[in-house]
Structures are given as structure tokens and as C-alpha cells.
Design a protein around this motif. Structure first.
Motif, short mmCIF file in Angstrom:
data_model
loop_
_atom_site.label_atom_id
_atom_site.label_comp_id
_atom_site.label_asym_id
_atom_site.label_seq_id
_atom_site.Cartn_x
_atom_site.Cartn_y
_atom_site.Cartn_z
N GLU A 24 33.30 33.02 37.59
CA GLU A 24 33.36 32.43 38.94
C GLU A 24 34.43 31.33 39.00
N ARG A 25 35.60 31.62 38.46
CA ARG A 25 36.69 30.66 38.38
C ARG A 25 37.14 30.14 39.74
N HIS A 26 36.97 30.95 40.79
CA HIS A 26 37.42 30.55 42.13
C HIS A 26 36.24 30.21 43.05
N GLY A 27 35.10 30.02 42.46
CA GLY A 27 33.89 29.63 43.20
C GLY A 27 33.34 28.40 42.52
N THR A 73 46.18 37.86 33.72
CA THR A 73 46.32 37.83 35.17
C THR A 73 47.76 38.13 35.56
N ALA A 147 36.31 37.62 45.39
CA ALA A 147 37.15 36.48 45.72
C ALA A 147 36.79 35.24 44.91
N THR A 148 35.55 35.12 44.48
CA THR A 148 35.16 33.95 43.68
C THR A 148 35.35 34.17 42.19
N CYS A 149 35.51 35.39 41.77
CA CYS A 149 35.64 35.69 40.35
C CYS A 149 37.10 35.84 39.93
N ARG A 150 37.73 36.92 40.35
CA ARG A 150 39.12 37.24 40.02
C ARG A 150 39.38 37.31 38.52
#
Length: 193
Positions: A24-27, A73, A147-150
């Protein structure tokens, strides 16, 4: 003791499974190796048992994890690999002492030095990352559609069309969200069954 920590998200590819120790890098990020002992536990589950881990070794492991994530990435997006990430991956690959061992079942295991150190285990993870990022294995790097993981993951499906790093977490959340959107929000009684 382990029950007080989030479960490990294990995968078939060592390097991308390792990057999954932060999800959850983007959450709201979930750190799955918050202590040196938890890294020892993760390494043991992945066939890289070491006796102990210092806080400095945990920091090195996290630096490798983030470097693999950054390079994977970039590779998934077909961009240039970050030089700093490549340096960390190469340094970790070079620093450890590990040997590939062929089993009688035709599988590969890793033998770490004796006594096994965290650096030995990290060298195996770094070598695995080099293999997948350099395109040495059949499959391709992709990014989770959440969107919260990526998270970067290694897609070995025949069509190379996997969308989720893990169907049991990110994929399942998306399926539930799509169901709620299509069928209206379930009542509290219906949601508790």
C-alpha cells in the motif's frame, strides 16, 4: 509474537515478494518487516534462514527492497533504471556469499555461508532481482492496477495480462468495490454474513 504483525504476502518470485514487505505504498503503507526479527522470519519462510539481524542490517534490507522496487517499476514502465537503485542492487549482490544448489528433484536451493548472514540472504534476493529486471526469465514486470498499491510484480501468465500483484488482496478488494458499485451498498446486516 508474529501475530502482532501484518501477514507476509508471499509470492513465487523472491525479489518482488521481497518488495511486498512494504505494501500500500500509495495509500496507508503497511510495513511487514518492522523489526530485525521480523526480517529473520521473512527470510526463513523464503528458504534463506539466518541466525540474527541487527538494526543496521534491517536498514540495508529496506534499502535493497526500495531499490528493487524503484528499478522494477522503471523496467515495468520501460524507463531508464535509477542509477542509485542499480548501485544498491549490485552492491548487495556482490557482498553476500551464497551458492546455488541443485536438488535431486531438479529445483534450485540456495546455500548461504556458515554462519549465514543477512548480507548472504540479501545477495540472493539481489541476484533474483537482477534476473527479472534484466529480462533473463520468461515473464514480464508489471505494476499492480490498485491505485493505492502499485507494487511491481513479475507476470508469468500466458497472456502477460495479470492486473494485480496478488488476487487475494488487491484483486479481491477491486472485485468487492466493483460489486458494491454495481449492486448498491449492502446493508449492515447483509455485509456481516
Amino acid at each position: 509474537m508474529a501475530s502482532e504483525f501484518p501477514d507476509f504476502r508471499l509470492g513465487a518470485v523472491l525479489a518482488t515478494s521481497f518488495t511486498g514487505t512494504l505494501s500500500e505504498r500509495h495509500g496507508t503503507p503497511v510495513e511487514r518487516i518492522p523489526t530485525p526479527q521480523r526480517l529473520v522470519d521473512w527470510l526463513a519462510v523464503n528458504g534463506l534462514a539466518v541466525g540474527s539481524c541487527t538494526p543496521a542490517q534491517l536498514d540495508l534490507a529496506r534499502e535493497l527492497r526500495e531499490s528493487i522496487h524503484a528499478a522494477a517499476t522503471a523496467a515495468a514502465l520501460q524507463k531508464s533504471l535509477p542509477k542509485a537503485a542499480v548501485r544498491v542492487i549490485n552492491d548487495c549482490s556482490f557482498q553476500g556469499r551464497a551458492a546455488a544448489i541443485l536438488t535431486t528433484k531438479g529445483t534450485r536451493l540456495w546455500r548461504l555461508s556458515s554462519p549465514a548472514s543477512v548480507e548472504d540472504a540479501l545477495s540472493v534476493i539481489a541476484a533474483d532481482a537482477i534476473d527479472i529486471i534484466a529480462g533473463e526469465r520468461d515473464g514480464q514486470l508489471a505494476l499492480c492496477a490498485s491505485a493505492t498499491c502499485r507494487a511491481a510484480f513479475f507476470d508469468t501468465s500466458q497472456s502477460r495480462s495479470r492486473r494485480w500483484c496478488d488476487m487475494n488482496t488487491c484483486g479481491n478488494r477491486q472485485k468487492k468495490a466493483r460489486f458494491r458499485a454495481n449492486h448498491g451498498k449492502p446493508s449492515a446486516a447483509a455485509g456481516s454474513s
